[in-house]
Enzyme design. Structure first.
Site, PDB file in Angstrom:
ATOM      1  N   ASP A  16       0.604  -1.365   0.143  1.00  0.00           N
ATOM      2  CA  ASP A  16       0.073  -0.078  -0.073  1.00  0.00           C
ATOM      3  C   ASP A  16       0.842   1.337   0.044  1.00  0.00           C
ATOM      4  O   ASP A  16       0.668   2.060  -0.748  1.00  0.00           O
ATOM      5  CB  ASP A  16      -0.837  -0.069   1.370  1.00  0.00           C
ATOM      6  N   ARG A  96       1.202   4.447  16.529  1.00  0.00           N
ATOM      7  CA  ARG A  96       0.668   5.458  15.729  1.00  0.00           C
ATOM      8  C   ARG A  96       0.841   6.998  15.728  1.00  0.00           C
ATOM      9  O   ARG A  96       1.383   7.733  15.045  1.00  0.00           O
ATOM     10  CB  ARG A  96      -0.727   5.406  15.318  1.00  0.00           C
ATOM     11  N   ASP A 125      -6.459   2.425  12.433  1.00  0.00           N
ATOM     12  CA  ASP A 125      -5.032   3.156  12.178  1.00  0.00           C
ATOM     13  C   ASP A 125      -5.187   4.515  11.300  1.00  0.00           C
ATOM     14  O   ASP A 125      -4.520   5.552  11.828  1.00  0.00           O
ATOM     15  CB  ASP A 125      -3.997   2.369  11.409  1.00  0.00           C
ATOM     16  N   SER A 176      -2.188 -10.294   7.006  1.00  0.00           N
ATOM     17  CA  SER A 176      -1.834  -8.734   7.180  1.00  0.00           C
ATOM     18  C   SER A 176      -1.084  -8.672   8.479  1.00  0.00           C
ATOM     19  O   SER A 176      -1.896  -9.113   9.407  1.00  0.00           O
ATOM     20  CB  SER A 176      -2.924  -7.930   6.820  1.00  0.00           C
TER      21      SER A 176
HETATM   22  N1  ARG Z   1      -6.774  -4.059  15.383  1.00  0.00           N
HETATM   23  C1  ARG Z   1      -5.275  -3.431  15.771  1.00  0.00           C
HETATM   24  C2  ARG Z   1      -5.417  -2.020  16.153  1.00  0.00           C
HETATM   25  O1  ARG Z   1      -6.302  -1.443  15.924  1.00  0.00           O
HETATM   26  C3  ARG Z   1      -4.188  -3.809  14.765  1.00  0.00           C
HETATM   27  C4  ARG Z   1      -4.213  -3.270  13.440  1.00  0.00           C
HETATM   28  C5  ARG Z   1      -3.222  -3.574  12.808  1.00  0.00           C
HETATM   29  N2  ARG Z   1      -2.869  -2.880  11.844  1.00  0.00           N
HETATM   30  C6  ARG Z   1      -2.616  -3.004  10.758  1.00  0.00           C
HETATM   31  N3  ARG Z   1      -2.214  -2.040   9.778  1.00  0.00           N
HETATM   32  N4  ARG Z   1      -2.316  -4.326  10.237  1.00  0.00           N
HETATM   33  O2  ARG Z   1      -5.050  -1.498  16.998  1.00  0.00           O
END
Ligand code: ARG
Length: 412
Positions: A16, A96, A125, A176
């Site tokens: 991405d 983040r 995210d 992922s």
């Molecule tokens: N669901 C988790 C969170 O919101 C993990 C997200 C993982 N992010 C990713 N881009 N694969 O913190």
């Protein structure tokens, strides 16, 4: 946006964010500066930087933020025992805002008026990146190419191929993942069926408890003011302790989490995490708090912890509320100093010993053997007063006509 505007892109090296570089150049006429933040993810970040340049970034930076991540983001979360929905140590969520802060810093240095990230429109995210950058720099605009372009995975791959972007090498998996010091998250593939047990292949940091050693392993942790400072007697900075603990506890199969999670955007999702160090450290920290803090403080702190975890999950790291909650949490940690022994055995991490110079556990009060200094005769009066409301309530009952008569008869 005006042609040749500068955009600072949070760049991971994945599909991405790699496709985002030519896309931002072609669709937005942007000059793309790539920024990769080292938060403890595996891989060769020099190769990632080279990949950004090859994809068309005019500049590409890598910053090592592991210590900063541990000290400024993980440490406060650990002191707050932050677990979203009681189970998720917030590994991705904590990284983040740190990445957002670096994006803003580079945008200032490079004179950029845009920041960008590779998040889709379905996850948490995007919320965290957008909120953290806008909270630090309300004048910067955020672009999220993957939220805008509406390409399918196949179209993205075709776009990458037509722009000479090398696709990820190594074994193809349907999963992922996102990794940093505090944990690893896995989603997609068969995991999208929450009824199915995660197959062994989704795990990368933890040994299967079935294959873990038959011998328990012990870790001895020293804490000062709510933070670990040494492991088995060896002092090390927090980020290094975390790396060591991830290895030791992961080898014992500790830290696997299967979470049916409630996302900010209203979607339920099934997430698998591996957080060996976080699992051990939060348990150890909680047990030291239990030894050193009084009941009412522990109880009130738990409500703060819940709110804290939710706020971090929801993307409000840079907020007055988080600052205020942190001030509270910090003030609770003054005496949370001491040692904790944790036994790691086939997937479990159990605290088996704790001591502190500030322990409010008093053997002379707790013991049933000789040396007892508690005054049991005081309990009778205490319980009399403590139980008075309950006795009155029961004596009055539910029949109003007889109530006053009964009130006269019981022993208040
Ligand atoms: N669901 C988790 C969170 O919101 C993990 C997200 C993982 N992010 C990713 N881009 N694969 O913190």
């Amino acid at each position: 946006m005006p042609h040749r505007s500068k955009v600072v892109l949070a760049y991971s090296g994945g599909l991405d964010t790699s496709v985002s570089i030519p896309w931002l150049r072609e669709k937005k006429g942007a000059d793309v500066v790539a920024l990769t933040v080292n938060v403890g993810q595996p891989g060769d970040l020099d190769a990632v930087r080279a990949k950004a340049e090859a994809a068309g970034a005019s500049k590409a930076f890598v910053v090592d933020a592991r210590q900063e991540f541990a000290e400024e983001f993980i440490a406060p979360a650990l002191r707050a025992n932050a677990l979203y929905e009681g189970v998720y140590p917030l590994s991705t969520a904590l990284a983040r805002p740190l990445i957002g802060r670096h994006l803003v810093e580079v945008a200032r240095r490079e004179g950029a008026s845009y920041v960008a990230h590779g998040c889709t429109g379905k996850g948490n995210d995007q919320v965290r990146f957008d909120l953290s950058t806008t909270s630090l720099a309300p004048d910067l605009e955020v672009i999220a190419p993957a939220r805008e372009w509406r390409m399918t995975r196949e179209e993205e791959v075709a776009y990458a191929e037509s722009h000479a972007i090398p696709l990820a090498t190594g074994p193809k998996t349907p999963y992922s993942t996102d990794e940093n010091l505090w944990g690893r998250s896995v989603e997609c593939g068969i995991l999208e069926d929450p009824a199915v047990e995660p197959p062994e292949e989704v795990y990368g940091w933890t040994r299967s408890p079935l294959d873990a050693s038959e011998q328990p392993a012990y870790v001895n942790l020293s804490f000062e003011r709510g933070l670990p400072v040494s492991l088995d007697g060896h002092r090390a900075p927090l980020h290094e302790l975390i790396v060591q603990l991830n290895r030791v506890a992961g080898a014992a199969g500790v830290g696997r989490i299967d979470h049916l999670e409630s996302r900010v955007v209203g979607i339920k999702s099934r997430e698998v995490y591996e957080c060996p160090a976080a699992t051990v450290l939060i348990s150890a920290h909680q047990s030291l708090e239990a030894l050193t803090l009084p009941r009412d403080l522990l109880d009130f702190k738990r409500t703060v912890e819940l709110r804290y975890a939710q706020l971090v999950y929801d993307g409000f790291w840079f907020s007055p509320l988080r600052n205020a909650l942190d001030a509270f949490v910090t003030s609770t940690q003054e005496r949370v100093t001491g040692e904790v022994a944790v036994k790691l055995y086939k997937g479990s991490a159990r605290v088996v010993g704790r001591r502190s110079p500030y322990s409010i556990y008093q053997h002379s009060l707790a013991t049933y053997s000789s040396g007892d200094r508690f005054r049991p005769e005081m309990s009778e009066g205490f319980i009399y007063v403590w139980g008075l409301p309950a006795r009155t309530w029961a004596a009055i009952g539910t029949q109003p006509t007889a109530a006053s008569a009964r009130a006269g008869k019981y022993r208040p």
